[in-house]
Design a protein around this motif. Sequence first.
Motif, PDB file in Angstrom:
ATOM      1  N   HIS A  53      52.784  -0.607  -5.114  1.00 38.70           N
ATOM      2  CA  HIS A  53      51.337  -0.740  -5.296  1.00 38.70           C
ATOM      3  C   HIS A  53      50.578   0.147  -4.314  1.00 38.70           C
ATOM      4  CE1 HIS A  53      47.570  -2.581  -6.467  1.00 38.70           C
ATOM      5  NE2 HIS A  53      47.292  -2.775  -5.189  1.00 38.70           N
ATOM      6  N   CYS A  54      51.054   0.217  -3.079  1.00 39.57           N
ATOM      7  CA  CYS A  54      50.393   1.051  -2.066  1.00 39.57           C
ATOM      8  C   CYS A  54      50.525   2.542  -2.395  1.00 39.57           C
ATOM      9  CB  CYS A  54      50.975   0.761  -0.685  1.00 39.57           C
ATOM     10  SG  CYS A  54      50.532  -0.862  -0.020  1.00 39.57           S
ATOM     11  N   LEU A  55      51.607   2.936  -3.061  1.00 40.68           N
ATOM     12  CA  LEU A  55      51.832   4.340  -3.410  1.00 40.68           C
ATOM     13  C   LEU A  55      51.027   4.786  -4.619  1.00 40.68           C
ATOM     14  CD1 LEU A  55      55.714   4.499  -3.003  1.00 40.68           C
ATOM     15  CD2 LEU A  55      54.073   5.838  -1.674  1.00 40.68           C
ATOM     16  N   ALA A  56      50.783   3.878  -5.568  1.00 40.62           N
ATOM     17  CA  ALA A  56      50.114   4.247  -6.815  1.00 40.62           C
ATOM     18  C   ALA A  56      48.729   4.847  -6.561  1.00 40.62           C
ATOM     19  CB  ALA A  56      49.998   3.019  -7.714  1.00 40.62           C
ATOM     20  N   PRO A  57      48.307   5.825  -7.383  1.00 41.75           N
ATOM     21  CA  PRO A  57      46.990   6.459  -7.193  1.00 41.75           C
ATOM     22  C   PRO A  57      45.844   5.467  -7.387  1.00 41.75           C
ATOM     23  CG  PRO A  57      48.390   7.756  -8.673  1.00 41.75           C
ATOM     24  CD  PRO A  57      49.074   6.431  -8.477  1.00 41.75           C
ATOM     25  N   TYR A  58      44.685   5.804  -6.831  1.00 45.15           N
ATOM     26  CA  TYR A  58      43.513   4.951  -6.957  1.00 45.15           C
ATOM     27  C   TYR A  58      43.184   4.664  -8.415  1.00 45.15           C
ATOM     28  CZ  TYR A  58      42.607   6.157  -2.040  1.00 45.15           C
ATOM     29  OH  TYR A  58      42.705   6.339  -0.691  1.00 45.15           O
ATOM     30  N   GLU A  59      43.280   5.709  -9.264  1.00 43.96           N
ATOM     31  CA  GLU A  59      42.894   5.541 -10.661  1.00 43.96           C
ATOM     32  C   GLU A  59      43.838   4.628 -11.434  1.00 43.96           C
ATOM     33  OE1 GLU A  59      44.748   9.763 -10.389  1.00 43.96           O
ATOM     34  OE2 GLU A  59      43.590   8.381  -9.123  1.00 43.96           O
ATOM     35  N   TYR A  60      44.986   4.300 -10.833  1.00 47.24           N
ATOM     36  CA  TYR A  60      45.908   3.345 -11.436  1.00 47.24           C
ATOM     37  C   TYR A  60      45.924   2.028 -10.654  1.00 47.24           C
ATOM     38  CZ  TYR A  60      47.581   6.913 -14.620  1.00 47.24           C
ATOM     39  OH  TYR A  60      47.657   7.871 -15.607  1.00 47.24           O
ATOM     40  N   GLY A  61      44.862   1.782  -9.935  1.00 48.89           N
ATOM     41  CA  GLY A  61      44.699   0.512  -9.233  1.00 48.89           C
ATOM     42  C   GLY A  61      45.417   0.416  -7.909  1.00 48.89           C
ATOM     43  N   GLY A  62      46.054   1.510  -7.450  1.00 48.23           N
ATOM     44  CA  GLY A  62      46.830   1.488  -6.221  1.00 48.23           C
ATOM     45  C   GLY A  62      46.037   1.872  -4.994  1.00 48.23           C
ATOM     46  N   ARG A  63      46.752   2.181  -3.909  1.00 49.49           N
ATOM     47  CA  ARG A  63      46.116   2.505  -2.627  1.00 49.49           C
ATOM     48  C   ARG A  63      46.326   3.955  -2.217  1.00 49.49           C
ATOM     49  NH1 ARG A  63      43.021  -2.113  -1.086  1.00 49.49           N
ATOM     50  NH2 ARG A  63      43.785  -3.691  -2.540  1.00 49.49           N
ATOM     51  N   GLN A  64      47.184   4.677  -2.936  1.00 51.38           N
ATOM     52  CA  GLN A  64      47.418   6.109  -2.728  1.00 51.38           C
ATOM     53  C   GLN A  64      47.797   6.435  -1.280  1.00 51.38           C
ATOM     54  OE1 GLN A  64      44.918   8.487  -5.313  1.00 51.38           O
ATOM     55  NE2 GLN A  64      44.841  10.105  -3.792  1.00 51.38           N
ATOM     56  N   MET A  65      48.692   5.636  -0.720  1.00 50.55           N
ATOM     57  CA  MET A  65      49.138   5.839   0.656  1.00 50.55           C
ATOM     58  C   MET A  65      50.394   6.697   0.708  1.00 50.55           C
ATOM     59  SD  MET A  65      48.892   2.007   2.289  1.00 50.55           S
ATOM     60  CE  MET A  65      47.327   1.173   2.569  1.00 50.55           C
ATOM     61  N   SER A  66      50.670   7.225   1.880  1.00 49.31           N
ATOM     62  CA  SER A  66      51.987   7.771   2.195  1.00 49.31           C
ATOM     63  C   SER A  66      52.688   6.756   3.087  1.00 49.31           C
ATOM     64  CB  SER A  66      51.870   9.114   2.915  1.00 49.31           C
ATOM     65  OG  SER A  66      51.320  10.091   2.058  1.00 49.31           O
ATOM     66  N   ILE A  67      54.007   6.624   2.917  1.00 49.55           N
ATOM     67  CA  ILE A  67      54.748   5.555   3.581  1.00 49.55           C
ATOM     68  C   ILE A  67      56.011   6.105   4.240  1.00 49.55           C
ATOM     69  CG2 ILE A  67      56.010   3.378   3.213  1.00 49.55           C
ATOM     70  CD1 ILE A  67      54.223   2.861   0.798  1.00 49.55           C
ATOM     71  N   ILE A  68      56.349   5.557   5.399  1.00 51.65           N
ATOM     72  CA  ILE A  68      57.651   5.807   6.028  1.00 51.65           C
ATOM     73  C   ILE A  68      58.467   4.530   5.901  1.00 51.65           C
ATOM     74  CG2 ILE A  68      58.879   6.339   8.167  1.00 51.65           C
ATOM     75  CD1 ILE A  68      56.385   7.884   9.068  1.00 51.65           C
ATOM     76  N   LEU A  69      59.647   4.618   5.275  1.00 49.95           N
ATOM     77  CA  LEU A  69      60.535   3.468   5.114  1.00 49.95           C
ATOM     78  C   LEU A  69      61.695   3.598   6.088  1.00 49.95           C
ATOM     79  CD1 LEU A  69      61.708   0.950   3.694  1.00 49.95           C
ATOM     80  CD2 LEU A  69      62.741   2.507   2.007  1.00 49.95           C
ATOM     81  N   ILE A  70      61.810   2.642   7.006  1.00 46.16           N
ATOM     82  CA  ILE A  70      62.959   2.550   7.903  1.00 46.16           C
ATOM     83  C   ILE A  70      63.945   1.609   7.227  1.00 46.16           C
ATOM     84  CG2 ILE A  70      63.739   1.936  10.224  1.00 46.16           C
ATOM     85  CD1 ILE A  70      60.916   2.566  11.212  1.00 46.16           C
ATOM     86  N   ASN A  71      65.020   2.160   6.706  1.00 43.87           N
ATOM     87  CA  ASN A  71      65.885   1.459   5.761  1.00 43.87           C
ATOM     88  C   ASN A  71      67.162   0.980   6.444  1.00 43.87           C
ATOM     89  OD1 ASN A  71      66.462   0.462   3.255  1.00 43.87           O
ATOM     90  ND2 ASN A  71      66.894   2.430   2.303  1.00 43.87           N
ATOM     91  N   LEU A  72      67.211  -0.321   6.749  1.00 44.32           N
ATOM     92  CA  LEU A  72      68.390  -0.886   7.410  1.00 44.32           C
ATOM     93  C   LEU A  72      69.370  -1.495   6.413  1.00 44.32           C
ATOM     94  CD1 LEU A  72      65.913  -0.990   9.524  1.00 44.32           C
ATOM     95  CD2 LEU A  72      67.311  -2.638  10.747  1.00 44.32           C
ATOM     96  N   SER A  73      68.853  -2.115   5.371  1.00 41.64           N
ATOM     97  CA  SER A  73      69.726  -2.808   4.413  1.00 41.64           C
ATOM     98  C   SER A  73      70.178  -1.903   3.277  1.00 41.64           C
ATOM     99  CB  SER A  73      69.002  -4.021   3.830  1.00 41.64           C
ATOM    100  OG  SER A  73      67.952  -3.598   2.978  1.00 41.64           O
TER     101      SER A  73
END
Length: 234
Positions: free
Chosen positions: A42-62
């Motif tokens: 949801h945070c990644l989705a563009p504004y026009e698709y109801g999202g937040r249009q963010m960039s994210i860093i995922l620290i992936n342990l699992s």
Amino acid sequence: MVSGQLHSTVFGPCGVEEQSLTEISGPPNSGKSQVLQQLMAHCLAPYEYGGRQMSIILINLSHKITKESLGKAVLAELRSHSKAAEDAEEPSSESKLIEISKRCVSRVKILDCFSNDDVRSSLRKVKYMVASDSTVELIALDTLSEFFWLDHPSRKQFLSKYGFYQQWLGTLRNLCRRCLVSAMFTVDYRFLINQHGERFPPTKVTEVKMENRKGGFTLNGLPVYFKNGIKVEQ
């Protein structure tokens, strides 16, 4: 829209607050990683698709979340919004949605970790990554408690699960303040139990509690369903 509903349930109508910490806790196999992934979508989705249009860093342990699985979650998010908009306007074609989902996932930087040393190194990298990319607003971490037992034999002093959790929580809190970003993470609920009366500085955390009951999954006591995204029953 399923993810928008989930996002509002967790963060409220105003969304993710700047420099906030969101904790998704629960027993094993209670849907913590799926909730984290859906919130990321949801945070990644563009504004026009109801999202937040963010960039994210995922620290992936699992290593439960991959670019492929995240891409599917983003695509489901886009389809959901496009279907909801059918009555108001012409819906986007499937090929367009696939292309948009690829662009969204390209804004995710994944740092894979296989030990606590890797986690420490990744958190140091985050400071430089955020400095070089001002569009990064969110750090996601799955799963905070993953390597507690891995380095247990090498510790010189006793470290409780709660103490281990609080140390990483303090590190994340300081990182968010320095880099002006928010963070959300998953953690086994057993690491939140203070069995020895240990004292740490209080930290404001948005709590999301997952449970796996006989009747299905719950999020903060509300039934949730994992199918084509996540639906929360109000």
